[in-house]
Design a protein around this motif. Structure first.
Motif, PDB file in Angstrom:
ATOM      1  N   PHE A   1      -1.220   3.278  10.510  1.00  0.00           N
ATOM      2  CA  PHE A   1      -2.055   2.648   9.490  1.00  0.00           C
ATOM      3  C   PHE A   1      -1.123   2.105   8.422  1.00  0.00           C
ATOM      4  O   PHE A   1      -0.335   2.849   7.829  1.00  0.00           O
ATOM      5  N   ASP A   2      -1.202   0.804   8.167  1.00  0.00           N
ATOM      6  CA  ASP A   2      -0.264   0.140   7.270  1.00  0.00           C
ATOM      7  C   ASP A   2      -1.048  -0.559   6.161  1.00  0.00           C
ATOM      8  O   ASP A   2      -1.769  -1.529   6.398  1.00  0.00           O
ATOM      9  N   ARG A   3      -0.871  -0.076   4.925  1.00  0.00           N
ATOM     10  CA  ARG A   3      -1.564  -0.687   3.786  1.00  0.00           C
ATOM     11  C   ARG A   3      -0.584  -1.275   2.772  1.00  0.00           C
ATOM     12  O   ARG A   3      -0.921  -1.439   1.601  1.00  0.00           O
ATOM     13  N   THR A   4       0.618  -1.606   3.230  1.00  0.00           N
ATOM     14  CA  THR A   4       1.617  -2.142   2.310  1.00  0.00           C
ATOM     15  C   THR A   4       1.199  -3.495   1.740  1.00  0.00           C
ATOM     16  O   THR A   4       1.717  -3.908   0.694  1.00  0.00           O
ATOM     17  N   ASN A   5       0.276  -4.190   2.410  1.00  0.00           N
ATOM     18  CA  ASN A   5      -0.194  -5.474   1.899  1.00  0.00           C
ATOM     19  C   ASN A   5      -1.717  -5.495   1.778  1.00  0.00           C
ATOM     20  O   ASN A   5      -2.344  -6.544   1.913  1.00  0.00           O
ATOM     21  N   SER A   6      -2.289  -4.306   1.528  1.00  0.00           N
ATOM     22  CA  SER A   6      -3.749  -4.234   1.425  1.00  0.00           C
ATOM     23  C   SER A   6      -4.265  -4.713   0.081  1.00  0.00           C
ATOM     24  O   SER A   6      -5.326  -5.333  -0.011  1.00  0.00           O
ATOM     25  N   ASP A   7      -3.530  -4.392  -0.995  1.00  0.00           N
ATOM     26  CA  ASP A   7      -4.008  -4.657  -2.350  1.00  0.00           C
ATOM     27  C   ASP A   7      -2.829  -4.515  -3.300  1.00  0.00           C
ATOM     28  O   ASP A   7      -1.686  -4.383  -2.867  1.00  0.00           O
TER      29      ASP A   7
END
Length: 495
Positions: A414-420
Motif C-alpha cells: 500500500f503506497d500513499r506517498t502521493n495520496s495527499d
C-alpha cells in the motif's frame, strides 16, 4: 462535580460542536464520534439484543486528552445510534487532565452490566494507573463507580507504572482479569511486555496469579488493549505492542492454562498489516459470531499531542473505527478476518465487468462513486502472465493511492506517498497466492482504505486525505497481461 455532572458537561460540549461542524473528511460508513477525538474501542458487548460500542473519547477537542467513554448501539453492526457519554473522570483515582478513564471491558451478570477500566491520575509522584469498576442497572446507559475503587491499586513488584486496559472474563466458576504491563525498564525504556492475570470470586477482590505471557524484545515493550477470548474451540490472545516496529496488532492462538498460569502458543500472526489499525477488541453475539472492532488510527506517525492537519483544527474531529470484522479460525489455527456480512446492506449501484489488462496499458475501472465504494478484484492466476498489478485509487493526473500486487515476489504494498499533502509512507506484506485465483476485497471511504485478501488471512488498513475533485480508479498490468473480473458497489452512508 459529581460523576453525572461531569458527564452532562462533556455531553454538552460534544452536542454544541456536532451541531455546527462542516466537514470534508468525515466518513460515510465508518463509525465516528459525533465530534472531537476518538480512539480505542472499549467494553464491546452484545447486550439486550443490541451491539454496544464504548470508546475512548475526548469531548473537548480534536486532540487526545482526558479520557471519557463514549457510547453507541446498533442492531446490525452497521447503523449506529449515539448515546450519552457513559463514563467520565470524576474521582481522585481517575481525574488527571492527561489521564482519565482509560480503556477496559464490560461483563454482564444477570441484569447488571459491569464496566472495568484503568483509572489514571497523578498524586504528585508520577503517573498512577489503577484498575476500577463501575456498574449499570439500566442497560448500560448510566454507570455508578464502585465504592471499592480502585480495585487494584498498584502493579506487582518489579513492574512499571504501565499497567492498564483490563479485560475481564468468566471461566470455570471464577472471574479473571487480564492486564498489560512492562517488566524492567517500562514501556518507554526498553522493558519486556507482559500479560498479567488476576482472579476473583466476587468482581471486587482480586488476587494476582502471575505472568501468563511475555515478550523478550520481539513483541515490543508493553502490550496495550489485551483481549483474551475463545474462538472455534481455541483460546486467542490479541494485543497492540508499544515499540513493536511494524506490528500494530498481534494474535496468538493456543491453549490457556489459568492455573499455572501460562498461554501455550500454537500459532501467531498479524491481524492487520496497515499503518492505521490498533487496539482491537471482540464481542460475541447471540448467534455465536465473534466480531472485532479496532481504532483506525495509530500513535506512531500522527501528532496526537496537537491538532492533526486535515481534521483537527479545521473540522474538530479526529479518528474513527475500522469496519467491524467477523473472525474465525482455519484448519491451521490462523485467524480469518472478513468484513461483517451486514455491511452488504449498504451496497447500491452494482457494476461488474471482465477485462484483459494488456501489458503496460491502463484500464479504467467503472464505479458509481469513486470515493465511497466497495470493490472485489478477482485475478485469474492460471492465465495471468503479468509480474505486477497496480491498482490506482482516488487518482487524477497529479495524485493517486496505489495498491500493488507483486505477483512475481508475492508482495502486497500500500503506497500513499502521493495520496495527499498530509500522509506519507508505504507498507508491504506477504501475498500468499494460494489457489487458481487471487481475490482482493477493498473498501474505500472518504479518508480510509481497508483491504482483505488471501481468503481473510491478510488485511491492511490505512488513512488518506485526498482533496482533488476528480478521482478515478485504474488498473495497470506490468510485464505481461492480466485476466481480471471486477465487481464494484457504491456504499451508502450510515448517518
Amino acid at each position: 462535580m459529581t460523576h453525572q455532572d461531569r458527564i452532562m458537561q462533556a455531553q454538552a460540549s460534544v452536542n454544541k460542536m456536532a451541531a455546527s461542524m462542516k466537514c470534508r473528511f468525515r466518513q460515510n460508513y465508518h463509525f465516528m464520534a459525533p465530534a472531537y477525538w476518538i480512539n480505542d474501542p472499549n467494553g464491546c458487548i452484545y447486550y439486550n439484543g443490541k451491539y454496544h460500542l464504548y470508546y475512548q473519547h475526548h469531548p473537548y477537542s480534536a486532540q487526545w486528552g482526558c479520557a471519557h467513554w463514549g457510547h453507541a448501539v446498533s442492531k446490525d453492526l452497521v447503523h449506529w445510534e449515539h448515546l450519552p457519554i457513559a463514563l467520565a473522570p470524576s474521582e481522585p483515582y481517575d481525574d488527571h487532565p492527561e489521564g482519565g478513564v482509560f480503556s477496559g471491558s464490560t461483563l454482564q451478570k444477570e441484569d447488571i452490566l459491569y464496566a472495568f477500566y484503568t483509572g489514571t491520575t497523578n498524586y504528585g509522584q508520577g503517573f498512577v494507573q489503577t484498575q476500577c469498576m463501575a456498574e449499570s442497572h439500566d442497560g448500560g446507559l448510566t454507570f455508578s463507580k464502585s465504592p471499592h475503587n480502585p480495585l487494584i491499586s498498584v502493579p506487582p513488584v518489579g513492574f512499571s507504572s504501565d499497567f492498564r486496559d483490563p479485560c475481564v472474563l468468566e471461566h470455570s466458576g471464577h472471574y479473571y482479569m487480564v492486564l498489560g504491563s512492562s517488566l524492567g525498564g517500562g514501556a518507554w525504556h526498553g522493558g519486556d511486555a507482559c500479560a498479567l492475570l488476576y482472579r476473583s470470586d466476587d468482581l471486587t477482590n482480586w488476587t494476582y496469579q502471575g505472568i501468563f505471557a511475555r515478550s523478550k524484545g520481539e513483541y515490543g515493550t508493553m502490550w496495550e488493549c489485551l483481549d483474551l477470548f475463545q474462538l472455534d474451540g481455541k483460546w486467542v490472545m490479541t494485543f497492540s505492542p508499544m515499540f513493536g516496529g511494524q506490528r500494530k496488532a498481534v494474535y496468538w492462538v493456543g491453549e490457556m492454562d489459568f492455573e499455572t498460569p501460562r498461554f501455550i502458543k500454537e500459532t501467531e500472526g498479524e491481524l492487520d498489516w496497515g499503518m492505521e489499525w490498533y487496539a482491537p477488541q471482540t464481542l460475541h453475539d447471540a448467534l455465536g459470531n465473534t466480531f472485532q472492532f479496532a481504532w483506525q488510527n495509530a500513535w506512531d506517525w500522527m501528532p496526537w499531542w496537537k491538532d492533526f492537519g486535515p481534521t483537527g483544527p479545521q473540522e474538530n474531529w479526529c479518528g474513527c473505527m475500522a469496519l467491524p470484522r467477523k473472525l474465525s479460525l482455519n484448519s491451521r489455527n490462523q485467524i480469518i478476518s472478513e468484513p461483517a456480512p451486514a455491511l452488504q446492506q449498504l451496497r447500491s449501484h452494482p457494476l461488474t465487468f471482465s477485462a484483459t489488462c494488456l501489458s503496460n496499458n491502463k484500464q479504467e475501472i467503472p464505479v458509481f462513486d469513486p470515493i465511497s465504494f466497495e470493490l472485489k478484484l478477482t485475478v485469474d492466476l492460471t492465465r495471468t502472465s503479468a509480474k505486477t498489478l497496480r491498482l490506482a485509487l482516488r487518482a487524477d493526473e497529479q495524485r493517486q493511492t496505489l495498491v500493488v500486487l507483486d505477483l512475481a515476489n508475492q508482495l502486497l504494498t500500500f503506497d500513499r506517498t502521493n495520496s495527499d499533502e498530509y500522509c506519507q509512507g508505504q507498507k508491504s506484506c506477504r501475498l500468499l497466492l494460494q489457489g487458481p485465483a487471487l481475490v482482493l476485497h477493498l473498501f474505500s471511504d472518504v479518508c480510509s482504505i481497508e483491504i482483505f485478501t488471501d481468503n481473510g488471512l491478510t488485511c491492511m488498513s490505512d488513512l488518506i486525505y485526498p482533496t482533488q475533485p476528480q478521482q478515478s480508479i485504474y488498473l495497470c498490468a506490468d510485464q505481461g497481461d492480466a485476466f481480471v473480473q471486477v465487481e464494484t458497489w457504491k456504499m451508502e452512508g450510515i448517518w
